[in-house]
Write a protein that holds these residues in place. Structure first.
Motif, PDB file in Angstrom:
ATOM      1  N   ILE A 234      13.018  -5.440 -12.255  1.00  0.00           N
ATOM      2  CA  ILE A 234      12.034  -4.715 -11.448  1.00  0.00           C
ATOM      3  C   ILE A 234      12.633  -3.396 -10.976  1.00  0.00           C
ATOM      4  O   ILE A 234      13.756  -3.359 -10.460  1.00  0.00           O
ATOM      5  N   TYR A 235      11.874  -2.318 -11.141  1.00  0.00           N
ATOM      6  CA  TYR A 235      12.295  -1.028 -10.591  1.00  0.00           C
ATOM      7  C   TYR A 235      11.688  -0.892  -9.197  1.00  0.00           C
ATOM      8  O   TYR A 235      10.471  -0.935  -9.020  1.00  0.00           O
ATOM      9  N   ARG A 236      12.554  -0.742  -8.213  1.00  0.00           N
ATOM     10  CA  ARG A 236      12.094  -0.727  -6.826  1.00  0.00           C
ATOM     11  C   ARG A 236      12.230   0.627  -6.147  1.00  0.00           C
ATOM     12  O   ARG A 236      11.659   0.832  -5.088  1.00  0.00           O
ATOM     13  N   GLY A 237      13.006   1.535  -6.711  1.00  0.00           N
ATOM     14  CA  GLY A 237      13.177   2.828  -6.070  1.00  0.00           C
ATOM     15  C   GLY A 237      14.012   2.724  -4.809  1.00  0.00           C
ATOM     16  O   GLY A 237      14.699   1.727  -4.552  1.00  0.00           O
ATOM     17  N   ASN A 238      13.941   3.744  -3.984  1.00  0.00           N
ATOM     18  CA  ASN A 238      14.730   3.809  -2.760  1.00  0.00           C
ATOM     19  C   ASN A 238      14.148   2.885  -1.698  1.00  0.00           C
ATOM     20  O   ASN A 238      13.000   3.014  -1.302  1.00  0.00           O
ATOM     21  N   ARG A 239      14.952   1.902  -1.266  1.00  0.00           N
ATOM     22  CA  ARG A 239      14.562   0.981  -0.193  1.00  0.00           C
ATOM     23  C   ARG A 239      13.310   0.171  -0.531  1.00  0.00           C
ATOM     24  O   ARG A 239      12.525  -0.189   0.347  1.00  0.00           O
ATOM     25  N   GLY A 240      13.104  -0.098  -1.818  1.00  0.00           N
ATOM     26  CA  GLY A 240      12.007  -0.958  -2.221  1.00  0.00           C
ATOM     27  C   GLY A 240      10.634  -0.343  -2.099  1.00  0.00           C
ATOM     28  O   GLY A 240       9.626  -1.045  -2.133  1.00  0.00           O
ATOM     29  N   SER A 241      10.555   0.986  -1.978  1.00  0.00           N
ATOM     30  CA  SER A 241       9.270   1.628  -1.719  1.00  0.00           C
ATOM     31  C   SER A 241       8.637   2.254  -2.949  1.00  0.00           C
ATOM     32  O   SER A 241       7.683   3.019  -2.840  1.00  0.00           O
ATOM     33  N   ALA A 242       9.155   1.941  -4.157  1.00  0.00           N
ATOM     34  CA  ALA A 242       8.584   2.520  -5.370  1.00  0.00           C
ATOM     35  C   ALA A 242       7.249   1.862  -5.705  1.00  0.00           C
ATOM     36  O   ALA A 242       6.920   0.774  -5.230  1.00  0.00           O
ATOM     37  N   ALA A 243       6.473   2.548  -6.551  1.00  0.00           N
ATOM     38  CA  ALA A 243       5.248   2.006  -7.156  1.00  0.00           C
ATOM     39  C   ALA A 243       4.154   1.694  -6.148  1.00  0.00           C
ATOM     40  O   ALA A 243       3.397   0.744  -6.325  1.00  0.00           O
ATOM     41  N   GLU A 244       4.030   2.494  -5.086  1.00  0.00           N
ATOM     42  CA  GLU A 244       2.898   2.329  -4.175  1.00  0.00           C
ATOM     43  C   GLU A 244       1.673   2.995  -4.811  1.00  0.00           C
ATOM     44  O   GLU A 244       1.108   3.965  -4.297  1.00  0.00           O
ATOM     45  N   PHE A 245       1.282   2.434  -5.943  1.00  0.00           N
ATOM     46  CA  PHE A 245       0.196   2.980  -6.749  1.00  0.00           C
ATOM     47  C   PHE A 245      -1.113   3.054  -5.972  1.00  0.00           C
ATOM     48  O   PHE A 245      -1.886   4.000  -6.102  1.00  0.00           O
ATOM     49  N   GLY A 246      -1.376   2.041  -5.166  1.00  0.00           N
ATOM     50  CA  GLY A 246      -2.632   1.995  -4.426  1.00  0.00           C
ATOM     51  C   GLY A 246      -2.811   3.135  -3.458  1.00  0.00           C
ATOM     52  O   GLY A 246      -3.934   3.444  -3.058  1.00  0.00           O
ATOM     53  N   HIS A 247      -1.710   3.796  -3.082  1.00  0.00           N
ATOM     54  CA  HIS A 247      -1.795   4.885  -2.114  1.00  0.00           C
ATOM     55  C   HIS A 247      -1.588   6.251  -2.758  1.00  0.00           C
ATOM     56  O   HIS A 247      -1.379   7.246  -2.063  1.00  0.00           O
ATOM     57  N   MET A 248      -1.654   6.278  -4.104  1.00  0.00           N
ATOM     58  CA  MET A 248      -1.743   7.560  -4.792  1.00  0.00           C
ATOM     59  C   MET A 248      -3.137   8.137  -4.584  1.00  0.00           C
ATOM     60  O   MET A 248      -4.098   7.414  -4.318  1.00  0.00           O
ATOM     61  N   LYS A 249      -3.247   9.439  -4.702  1.00  0.00           N
ATOM     62  CA  LYS A 249      -4.536  10.113  -4.519  1.00  0.00           C
ATOM     63  C   LYS A 249      -5.068  10.580  -5.874  1.00  0.00           C
ATOM     64  O   LYS A 249      -4.316  11.008  -6.743  1.00  0.00           O
ATOM     65  N   THR A 250      -6.371  10.482  -6.040  1.00  0.00           N
ATOM     66  CA  THR A 250      -6.996  10.955  -7.279  1.00  0.00           C
ATOM     67  C   THR A 250      -7.860  12.184  -7.041  1.00  0.00           C
ATOM     68  O   THR A 250      -8.524  12.669  -7.937  1.00  0.00           O
ATOM     69  N   GLY A 251      -7.876  12.678  -5.830  1.00  0.00           N
ATOM     70  CA  GLY A 251      -8.672  13.853  -5.492  1.00  0.00           C
ATOM     71  C   GLY A 251      -8.206  14.398  -4.168  1.00  0.00           C
ATOM     72  O   GLY A 251      -7.135  14.047  -3.667  1.00  0.00           O
ATOM     73  N   LEU A 252      -8.997  15.255  -3.562  1.00  0.00           N
ATOM     74  CA  LEU A 252      -8.638  15.823  -2.263  1.00  0.00           C
ATOM     75  C   LEU A 252      -8.700  14.732  -1.202  1.00  0.00           C
ATOM     76  O   LEU A 252      -9.752  14.145  -0.951  1.00  0.00           O
ATOM     77  N   SER A 253      -7.546  14.463  -0.597  1.00  0.00           N
ATOM     78  CA  SER A 253      -7.479  13.354   0.353  1.00  0.00           C
ATOM     79  C   SER A 253      -8.294  13.601   1.612  1.00  0.00           C
ATOM     80  O   SER A 253      -8.658  12.677   2.318  1.00  0.00           O
ATOM     81  N   VAL A 254      -8.601  14.848   1.898  1.00  0.00           N
ATOM     82  CA  VAL A 254      -9.357  15.166   3.122  1.00  0.00           C
ATOM     83  C   VAL A 254     -10.765  14.595   3.055  1.00  0.00           C
ATOM     84  O   VAL A 254     -11.332  14.156   4.061  1.00  0.00           O
ATOM     85  N   THR A 255     -11.325  14.548   1.846  1.00  0.00           N
ATOM     86  CA  THR A 255     -12.725  14.143   1.714  1.00  0.00           C
ATOM     87  C   THR A 255     -12.902  12.724   1.189  1.00  0.00           C
ATOM     88  O   THR A 255     -14.018  12.232   1.096  1.00  0.00           O
ATOM     89  N   GLY A 256     -11.831  12.064   0.819  1.00  0.00           N
ATOM     90  CA  GLY A 256     -11.951  10.731   0.239  1.00  0.00           C
ATOM     91  C   GLY A 256     -12.198   9.665   1.288  1.00  0.00           C
ATOM     92  O   GLY A 256     -12.118   9.906   2.497  1.00  0.00           O
ATOM     93  N   PRO A 257     -12.510   8.446   0.833  1.00  0.00           N
ATOM     94  CA  PRO A 257     -12.745   7.343   1.774  1.00  0.00           C
ATOM     95  C   PRO A 257     -11.469   6.979   2.528  1.00  0.00           C
ATOM     96  O   PRO A 257     -10.358   7.166   2.034  1.00  0.00           O
ATOM     97  N   LEU A 258     -11.644   6.424   3.716  1.00  0.00           N
ATOM     98  CA  LEU A 258     -10.513   6.067   4.568  1.00  0.00           C
ATOM     99  C   LEU A 258      -9.829   4.812   4.041  1.00  0.00           C
ATOM    100  O   LEU A 258     -10.480   3.805   3.750  1.00  0.00           O
ATOM    101  N   CYS A 259      -8.518   4.885   3.926  1.00  0.00           N
ATOM    102  CA  CYS A 259      -7.717   3.746   3.479  1.00  0.00           C
ATOM    103  C   CYS A 259      -7.163   3.008   4.696  1.00  0.00           C
ATOM    104  O   CYS A 259      -7.034   3.582   5.790  1.00  0.00           O
ATOM    105  N   ARG A 260      -6.788   1.760   4.505  1.00  0.00           N
ATOM    106  CA  ARG A 260      -6.221   0.975   5.612  1.00  0.00           C
ATOM    107  C   ARG A 260      -4.888   1.544   6.078  1.00  0.00           C
ATOM    108  O   ARG A 260      -4.423   1.232   7.174  1.00  0.00           O
ATOM    109  N   CYS A 261      -4.238   2.400   5.237  1.00  0.00           N
ATOM    110  CA  CYS A 261      -2.962   3.002   5.639  1.00  0.00           C
ATOM    111  C   CYS A 261      -3.172   4.164   6.596  1.00  0.00           C
ATOM    112  O   CYS A 261      -2.212   4.699   7.148  1.00  0.00           O
ATOM    113  N   GLY A 262      -4.432   4.586   6.778  1.00  0.00           N
ATOM    114  CA  GLY A 262      -4.749   5.693   7.679  1.00  0.00           C
ATOM    115  C   GLY A 262      -5.016   7.004   6.980  1.00  0.00           C
ATOM    116  O   GLY A 262      -5.534   7.941   7.585  1.00  0.00           O
TER     117      GLY A 262
END
Length: 404
Positions: A234-262
């Motif tokens: 498994i590739y984990r990156g620095n401190r196990g924080s790699a591959a946070e795919f769900g929190h990547m952005k596919t557009g302008l984050s200002v106008t997108g729906p609100l995520c549970r991460c804030g």
């Protein structure tokens, strides 16, 4: 050769033999030697030690007929499934799944325990996990002293080397050093990781040939996660924080729906179950207020409404498919992996996302990598989560056996 160098070489060779058997299944000594470029004497010495330790066993099976024409039948070796017992834990919203598995990652028992996980203090969380684990062990007339290792998967950001949960949507007591606390209570090694990583590991363990190359597992369900496995690790990156795919952005984050991460515009804010449920409730004039995580029956009902032709619901899944397709396209363009697996409980409704997902992939994936990566949608079941957590504990145990 210095003793220190000899010890390192011995440990490396022991690890290689165990890895070969874990990745390939039963093998004859001659095949182990050929695969690892080890001499017959080295293989014989290493396997003799492991047989004496009970880690390996000789299989009581017939050699292949084609191999019987000349010489003695080849004796196959494999990891002894009864050499150790492992506990796998999966912590999600208001639920703890406890699995028992053997050294070949066969699941032998499973139980579910429920509580309000977000209401737990760190101490109560540890008590809850210990009680559930002991309860299942008692069911099999076993206790924690019979266990060689514990693996735990948690949603959120996990530092696997420290056993520390930095943040999780299922808990409010973070950050918490859960791994360290459980090791003190269990007195056995505890390994911990993000649930997307353990699910990726499960798929690689169960898929022939997946121990080489790069396999990416995209998990869709309550949230959206990703695990990256490179040559079986498994590739984990620095401190196990790699591959946070769900929190990547596919557009302008200002106008997108609100995520549970804030933040706004995260992939999972359009693709995750909680996001689809939230938007479906708005469409249907229902209030999702107070629902932190929709249950499975609610998500199945929404999917059936889509298949029944509800226009608004179909648009939600169309959008989810587009967003997921753009996100996966970015990963394919960036890493050119051998395989991308779409898995997780959210695949229950992937048929409603597929058209837009594939269209987004066709538009966004570079021509130069289009034929390099295979995209597969995997039917999901809970056993994969169990196998991933147990596999993690087994990996740690085999590493310890290599250094013994």
């Amino acid at each position: 050769m210095k003793k220190a160098d000899a010890d390192i070489m011995r440990s490396t060779n022991r690890r290689a033999v165990l890895s070969a058997l874990r990745n390939n299944g039963a093998m004859a000594r001659v095949d182990i030697g050929a695969a690892l470029s080890l001499s017959p004497a080295a293989v014989s010495g290493i396997t003799a030690d492991f047989l004496a330790e009970g880690v390996l066993l000789e299989l009581d099976s017939k050699a292949e007929p084609a191999k019987l024409a000349r010489g003695r039948p080849r004796i196959l070796l494999n990891i002894n499934p009864n050499s150790a017992l492992f506990v796998g834990l999966r912590l999600t919203f208001d639920r703890l799944d406890v699995f028992l598995g053997d050294a070949l990652n066969n699941l032998v028992e499973h139980a579910v325990y429920t509580t309000d996980t977000r209401a737990l203090t760190a101490e109560q969380l540890v008590d809850f996990i210990v009680a559930g684990t002991n309860s299942l062990l008692e069911k099999r007339s076993r206790n924690i002293s019979d266990v060689a290792g514990v693996g735990i998967a948690v949603q959120g950001i996990v530092n696997e080397t420290q056993g520390r949960i930095r943040w999780s949507p299922v808990l409010t007591c973070t950050p918490v050093n859960l791994g360290e606390a459980l090791e003190r209570r269990f007195s056995v090694p505890v390994t911990m990781d993000n649930d997307a990583n353990t699910l990726a590991l499960a798929h690689c363990v169960d898929r022939p040939g997946a121990q080489t190359g790069t396999t990416i597992s995209v998990m869709i369900g309550y949230g959206v996660g990703m695990g990256i496995v490179i040559n079986g690790e498994i590739y984990r990156g620095n401190r196990g924080s790699a591959a946070e795919f769900g929190h990547m952005k596919t557009g302008l984050s200002v106008t997108g729906p609100l995520c549970r991460c804030g933040a706004r515009g995260c992939i999972e804010a359009s693709v995750g179950d909680y996001a689809i449920y939230r938007d479906a409730c708005e469409l249907l004039g229902k209030s999702p207020e107070g629902i932190v995580a929709p249950d499975e029956s609610s998500m199945v009902e929404i999917g059936e409404m889509g298949r029944g032709g509800h226009t608004g619901i179909l648009e939600l899944f169309d959008h989810a498919g587009t967003v997921l397709g753009i996100g996966v396209s970015n990963i394919v363009n960036l890493l050119a992996p051998d395989t991308v697996l779409i898995t997780g409980a959210g695949t229950r409704s992937f048929d409603l996302m597929r058209k837009n997902f594939e269209q987004a992939m066709d538009r966004a994936v570079l021509t130069s990598v289009r034929d390099i990566t295979k995209i597969e949608v995997m039917d999901w079941n809970l056993d994969f989560d169990g196998k991933g957590t147990v596999a993690m504990a087994i990996q740690h145990w085999l590493e310890e056996r290599s250094n013994a």
